[in-house]
Design a protein around this motif. Structure first.
Motif, PDB file in Angstrom:
ATOM      1  N   GLU A 264       0.857  -1.182   0.000  1.00 38.51           N
ATOM      2  CA  GLU A 264       0.000   0.000   0.000  1.00 38.51           C
ATOM      3  C   GLU A 264       0.897   1.237   0.000  1.00 38.51           C
ATOM      4  O   GLU A 264       1.922   1.268   0.687  1.00 38.51           O
ATOM      5  N   ILE A 265       0.491   2.233  -0.754  1.00 42.17           N
ATOM      6  CA  ILE A 265       1.262   3.474  -0.800  1.00 42.17           C
ATOM      7  C   ILE A 265       1.353   4.071   0.597  1.00 42.17           C
ATOM      8  O   ILE A 265       0.348   4.215   1.300  1.00 42.17           O
ATOM      9  N   ASN A 266       2.580   4.402   0.999  1.00 39.75           N
ATOM     10  CA  ASN A 266       2.906   5.010   2.306  1.00 39.75           C
ATOM     11  C   ASN A 266       2.678   4.068   3.496  1.00 39.75           C
ATOM     12  O   ASN A 266       2.811   4.490   4.642  1.00 39.75           O
ATOM     13  N   ASN A 267       2.301   2.816   3.229  1.00 39.38           N
ATOM     14  CA  ASN A 267       2.122   1.839   4.304  1.00 39.38           C
ATOM     15  C   ASN A 267       3.049   0.633   4.166  1.00 39.38           C
ATOM     16  O   ASN A 267       2.907  -0.345   4.889  1.00 39.38           O
ATOM     17  N   GLY A 268       3.960   0.695   3.214  1.00 38.54           N
ATOM     18  CA  GLY A 268       4.954  -0.354   3.080  1.00 38.54           C
ATOM     19  C   GLY A 268       4.524  -1.541   2.250  1.00 38.54           C
ATOM     20  O   GLY A 268       3.426  -1.580   1.681  1.00 38.54           O
ATOM     21  N   SER A 269       5.413  -2.532   2.206  1.00 37.76           N
ATOM     22  CA  SER A 269       5.198  -3.733   1.397  1.00 37.76           C
ATOM     23  C   SER A 269       5.542  -4.984   2.199  1.00 37.76           C
ATOM     24  O   SER A 269       6.335  -4.933   3.138  1.00 37.76           O
ATOM     25  N   VAL A 270       4.939  -6.093   1.798  1.00 38.15           N
ATOM     26  CA  VAL A 270       5.237  -7.394   2.405  1.00 38.15           C
ATOM     27  C   VAL A 270       5.517  -8.378   1.280  1.00 38.15           C
ATOM     28  O   VAL A 270       4.631  -8.674   0.465  1.00 38.15           O
ATOM     29  N   PHE A 271       6.753  -8.885   1.214  1.00 42.43           N
ATOM     30  CA  PHE A 271       7.115  -9.921   0.255  1.00 42.43           C
ATOM     31  C   PHE A 271       7.099 -11.262   0.991  1.00 42.43           C
ATOM     32  O   PHE A 271       7.759 -11.412   2.023  1.00 42.43           O
ATOM     33  N   THR A 272       6.345 -12.220   0.464  1.00 43.18           N
ATOM     34  CA  THR A 272       6.182 -13.518   1.121  1.00 43.18           C
ATOM     35  C   THR A 272       6.744 -14.619   0.248  1.00 43.18           C
ATOM     36  O   THR A 272       6.241 -14.877  -0.853  1.00 43.18           O
ATOM     37  N   LEU A 273       7.790 -15.274   0.741  1.00 43.57           N
ATOM     38  CA  LEU A 273       8.414 -16.405   0.056  1.00 43.57           C
ATOM     39  C   LEU A 273       7.886 -17.696   0.668  1.00 43.57           C
ATOM     40  O   LEU A 273       7.902 -17.870   1.889  1.00 43.57           O
ATOM     41  N   SER A 274       7.422 -18.619  -0.187  1.00 39.25           N
ATOM     42  CA  SER A 274       6.922 -19.918   0.267  1.00 39.25           C
ATOM     43  C   SER A 274       7.711 -21.028  -0.426  1.00 39.25           C
ATOM     44  O   SER A 274       7.830 -21.035  -1.656  1.00 39.25           O
ATOM     45  N   ILE A 275       8.265 -21.952   0.384  1.00 38.46           N
ATOM     46  CA  ILE A 275       9.038 -23.077  -0.146  1.00 38.46           C
ATOM     47  C   ILE A 275       8.551 -24.351   0.535  1.00 38.46           C
ATOM     48  O   ILE A 275       8.400 -24.385   1.757  1.00 38.46           O
ATOM     49  N   PRO A 276       8.285 -25.420  -0.218  1.00 33.95           N
ATOM     50  CA  PRO A 276       7.819 -26.683   0.394  1.00 33.95           C
ATOM     51  C   PRO A 276       8.815 -27.192   1.440  1.00 33.95           C
ATOM     52  O   PRO A 276      10.035 -27.167   1.219  1.00 33.95           O
TER      53      PRO A 276
END
Length: 282
Positions: A264-276
């Protein structure tokens, strides 16, 4: 009876071998979509499976190579055209040869050099896809080791950097690939934040997956550009190459996982990595 049985058995052996031979000839001629029929569980069936696996890898590598060549040609066209135009104008006397003009040419040359380095990184990442070797990793010390390399940069910028991960959590991943993914995501989080912002790395296992989140409270990513940030050479910043996140996606996919983003603009980002999470890997 012996003669009849020998004929039947010889055909059962000969037919799969003939099919493999024909497929091998087809692939050597450029038909990378060729596959062979797999039947049974004997040595010939395993050979057919290995052959099909090889064919799939060859086809994928060929697709990646063609796409990379196309993307590289597209990205190099603009800076080369600008460089060529300036030089031709200087040769024709339309533009005076001054320090400012020479500096402009030098900047274009530096951009080309940076672009070529990025393309080499992307090419290496794509080649790495075919040599992924998973092993069991203790997550907290693994992530901590990477974080400590960035700690001085975060302190200098005044950004808080935290880790949330239990001491016993493990992952089944390729160490080099996972390290490269985390380095890229942490670097991007640092670039997106300002003084008094926060970056947190949360890692753990749930539902048979290792989940690693890199969250920042920075500027965020515009909604219109969010669907494209993992594409090659797509960058939201003029100085960016748009290669880093493409590498992240390649390395995540190569390990059977995926990478997603919320922002979200001005609320940051969340990158989510998923590995079995596989328990049988040594």
């Amino acid at each position: 009876i012996i003669i009849i049985l020998s004929i039947v058995l010889s055909r059962r052996l000969a037919n799969p071998l003939n099919e493999l031979s024909s497929a091998a000839v087809a692939i050597s001629g450029g038909d990378l979509k060729r596959r062979v029929t797999v039947s049974g569980t004997d040595e010939l069936a395993r050979l057919a499976e290995a052959f099909n696996h090889m064919s799939v890898n060859l086809e994928r590598q060929d697709i990646l190579r063609k796409k990379l060549i196309s993307d590289v040609a597209h990205e190099l066209r603009t800076p080369v055209a600008a460089l060529k135009g300036e030089l031709e104008a200087m040769i024709d006397g339309m533009i005076p040869i001054t320090m400012e003009q020479l500096q402009s040419i030098n900047e274009e040359a530096e951009r080309l050099a940076t672009l070529i380095e990025g393309i080499e990184d992307l090419s290496q990442a794509e080649a790495r896809v075919f040599s992924i070797k998973k092993e069991s990793i203790l997550l907290h010390p693994f992530i901590s080791h990477i974080v400590e390399r960035f700690r001085p940069l975060f302190v200098e910028k005044g950004v808080r950097l935290d880790i949330e991960c239990a001491a016993t959590e493990t992952a089944t991943a390729d160490p080099d690939a996972l390290s490269r993914i985390l380095i890229n995501l942490i670097s991007n989080a640092l670039a997106a934040t300002e003084k008094n912002d926060r970056v947190s790395i949360k890692a753990g296992n749930r539902q048979g997956m290792t989940i690693i989140e890199v969250r920042d409270s920075g500027t965020g990513i515009p909604p219109a550009t969010l669907p494209f940030i993992f594409e090659r050479f797509y960058s939201t910043k003029p100085e960016g190459l748009g290669i880093g996140l493409a590498i992240v996606r390649e390395l995540a996919t190569a390990q059977g996982g995926n990478i997603q983003v919320r922002s979200e603009i001005n609320n940051g980002s969340v990158f989510t990595l998923s590995i079995p999470l596989l328990h049988n890997v040594s």
